[in-house]
Structure formats: C-alpha cells, structure tokens
Design a protein around this motif. Structure first.
Motif, PDB file in Angstrom:
ATOM      1  N   PRO A 134      17.369  41.700 -15.609  1.00 25.38           N
ATOM      2  CA  PRO A 134      16.970  42.314 -14.333  1.00 25.38           C
ATOM      3  C   PRO A 134      16.161  41.321 -13.502  1.00 25.38           C
ATOM      4  O   PRO A 134      15.399  40.512 -14.047  1.00 25.38           O
ATOM      5  CB  PRO A 134      16.104  43.503 -14.750  1.00 25.38           C
ATOM      6  N   VAL A 135      16.310  41.393 -12.189  1.00 32.69           N
ATOM      7  CA  VAL A 135      15.594  40.475 -11.301  1.00 32.69           C
ATOM      8  C   VAL A 135      14.083  40.646 -11.471  1.00 32.69           C
ATOM      9  O   VAL A 135      13.330  39.678 -11.452  1.00 32.69           O
ATOM     10  CB  VAL A 135      16.017  40.687  -9.832  1.00 32.69           C
ATOM     11  N   GLY A 136      13.632  41.871 -11.681  1.00 36.62           N
ATOM     12  CA  GLY A 136      12.206  42.117 -11.874  1.00 36.62           C
ATOM     13  C   GLY A 136      11.640  41.478 -13.133  1.00 36.62           C
ATOM     14  O   GLY A 136      10.437  41.279 -13.250  1.00 36.62           O
ATOM     15  N   GLU A 184      17.299  43.116  -6.143  1.00 35.70           N
ATOM     16  CA  GLU A 184      17.717  44.212  -7.011  1.00 35.70           C
ATOM     17  C   GLU A 184      16.520  45.136  -7.173  1.00 35.70           C
ATOM     18  O   GLU A 184      15.450  44.712  -7.628  1.00 35.70           O
ATOM     19  CB  GLU A 184      18.162  43.673  -8.377  1.00 35.70           C
ATOM     20  N   LYS A 185      16.675  46.383  -6.754  1.00 37.98           N
ATOM     21  CA  LYS A 185      15.640  47.412  -6.906  1.00 37.98           C
ATOM     22  C   LYS A 185      14.277  46.968  -6.373  1.00 37.98           C
ATOM     23  O   LYS A 185      13.260  47.125  -7.034  1.00 37.98           O
ATOM     24  CB  LYS A 185      15.516  47.832  -8.366  1.00 37.98           C
ATOM     25  N   GLY A 186      14.249  46.386  -5.206  1.00 35.66           N
ATOM     26  CA  GLY A 186      12.986  46.013  -4.591  1.00 35.66           C
ATOM     27  C   GLY A 186      12.442  44.657  -5.011  1.00 35.66           C
ATOM     28  O   GLY A 186      11.457  44.195  -4.447  1.00 35.66           O
ATOM     29  N   PHE A 187      13.037  44.021  -5.982  1.00 34.18           N
ATOM     30  CA  PHE A 187      12.617  42.690  -6.412  1.00 34.18           C
ATOM     31  C   PHE A 187      13.544  41.656  -5.788  1.00 34.18           C
ATOM     32  O   PHE A 187      14.756  41.873  -5.704  1.00 34.18           O
ATOM     33  CB  PHE A 187      12.656  42.559  -7.937  1.00 34.18           C
ATOM     34  N   THR A 188      12.981  40.538  -5.371  1.00 31.34           N
ATOM     35  CA  THR A 188      13.789  39.461  -4.795  1.00 31.34           C
ATOM     36  C   THR A 188      13.497  38.161  -5.528  1.00 31.34           C
ATOM     37  O   THR A 188      12.396  37.944  -6.028  1.00 31.34           O
ATOM     38  CB  THR A 188      13.488  39.270  -3.296  1.00 31.34           C
ATOM     39  N   VAL A 189      14.507  37.301  -5.586  1.00 28.82           N
ATOM     40  CA  VAL A 189      14.351  35.993  -6.212  1.00 28.82           C
ATOM     41  C   VAL A 189      15.171  34.987  -5.413  1.00 28.82           C
ATOM     42  O   VAL A 189      16.218  35.320  -4.857  1.00 28.82           O
ATOM     43  CB  VAL A 189      14.773  36.012  -7.700  1.00 28.82           C
ATOM     44  N   GLN A 190      14.666  33.776  -5.350  1.00 34.57           N
ATOM     45  CA  GLN A 190      15.345  32.710  -4.632  1.00 34.57           C
ATOM     46  C   GLN A 190      16.240  31.940  -5.585  1.00 34.57           C
ATOM     47  O   GLN A 190      15.814  31.560  -6.676  1.00 34.57           O
ATOM     48  CB  GLN A 190      14.314  31.771  -4.015  1.00 34.57           C
TER      49      GLN A 190
END
Length: 186
Positions: free
Chosen positions: A64-66, A100-106
């Motif tokens: 998961p992104v989080g 994804e679900k409020g989390f972002t990643v670069q």
C-alpha cells in the motif's frame, strides 16, 4: 402527405448526423489511446504497456502507498495506484505523483536506470490523470524532503503497466477547482 415525408427526411438526416458524430468520437478516442501505446522497436517494451497489469505481475506482493516508509529503503515494491500528476523534466527523466486512499508518493523514471528507455519515459509522461497503474520500483530516500507528497520516499520505477486508462477528462480540472474553493474559504 408531403409534410410527413419531409419530417421523415429530416429525421433520417438527423440520424445520419448523429451516427457520423458517434463515429468521429470513437475515432478520436481510438487515436488518443493509440498515442500512449508502446513503440515496437524499443528493446525494453516488456517493461511498460497498457493492459498487461495482471499478466506480468504475479509473484510479488502488493505494497500500500501508505506503507511506503524509510524502512523499505533499497527494497523493490509493487504498487497499484491512480496517477495524480505527471511532470516530464526532459526526454530522459519524468516524475509521476501517484495516490491511493489519500496517500501520495513521488515516482521517478529515468533512462539512467537499467531497463528504462526514452520511449518508456515518454510513455509515462503522457499518462492521463486518474488512470490506474501497476508500478514496480525500488524505494529510495531523497536527501531533501519532498514537499508535494505525504510519503517522504521516492520510487525509482523500472516497470509500469496501465490497468485502466482514463481517456476522457472532466470539464474542470479537479485540482484547480479544489484550489479555488480553498482560496475562497475564510
């Protein structure tokens, strides 16, 4: 009787025009979709494509992104997320922010990485917002904090596959609308 035949002719013309309009829309959608697809002469074409998401990725576990933190530094991860923003920097490098679900990643894609070509960078830079992608890459911790994302890690992509491609965009850019709403709030 002549008025009925005129009405029939008018309705036939309207039906023909509607049919022509639908064909033109379908052709426009097809050309937009084909502009993203892989070029045949790319030796690394197996590392990116549209529609191969579940065919290629089977042995890895989803992250998961989080859950992307500094603890995963130098580990290869598989994520499925929506494209939030793409920022092409040059012909050899592009950034993609995914969420994804409020989390972002670069995510970073560069031709300096193994298995990445200029065509792949171009492919990633052309991704439409809200498209759902599967991405494989190595987690790294940048020296400076990342300002535009919730996760303070970066993923150096080696593979990216489009699962669901968004071709049509909404009339308003969601980020601009949200920005205008926030600006008006006291």
């Amino acid at each position: 009787m002549s008025s009925e035949s005129e009405e029939q002719q008018l309705s036939k013309k309207a039906a023909k025009q509607e049919k022509l309009r639908r064909r033109q829309e379908a052709a426009a959608l097809a050309s937009a979709a084909s502009s993203l697809f892989v070029e045949e002469d790319d030796p690394y074409s197996s590392n990116y494509d549209a529609g191969q998401c579940s065919l290629v990725i089977s042995s890895m576990e989803w992250t998961p992104v989080g859950a992307l933190t500094q603890d995963l530094k130098e580990k290869e991860v598989l994520i499925r997320e929506r494209v939030h923003i793409t920022r092409p920097v040059s012909k050899n490098m592009a950034f993609v922010v995914v969420r994804e679900k409020g989390f972002t990643v670069q995510c970073l894609i560069t031709t300096q990485g193994e298995g990445v070509s200029r065509q792949m960078v171009k492919f990633v830079a052309r991704l439409n917002r809200e498209s759902i992608v599967d991405a494989i890459g190595v987690v790294s911790v940048p020296g400076n904090p990342i300002k535009g994302t919730t996760q303070q890690v970066e993923i150096h992509l080696s593979k990216l596959y489009i699962c669901i491609m968004v071709i049509c965009r909404a009339g308003h850019d969601i980020l601009r609308v949200l920005g205008k709403i926030r600006d008006k709030d006291p």
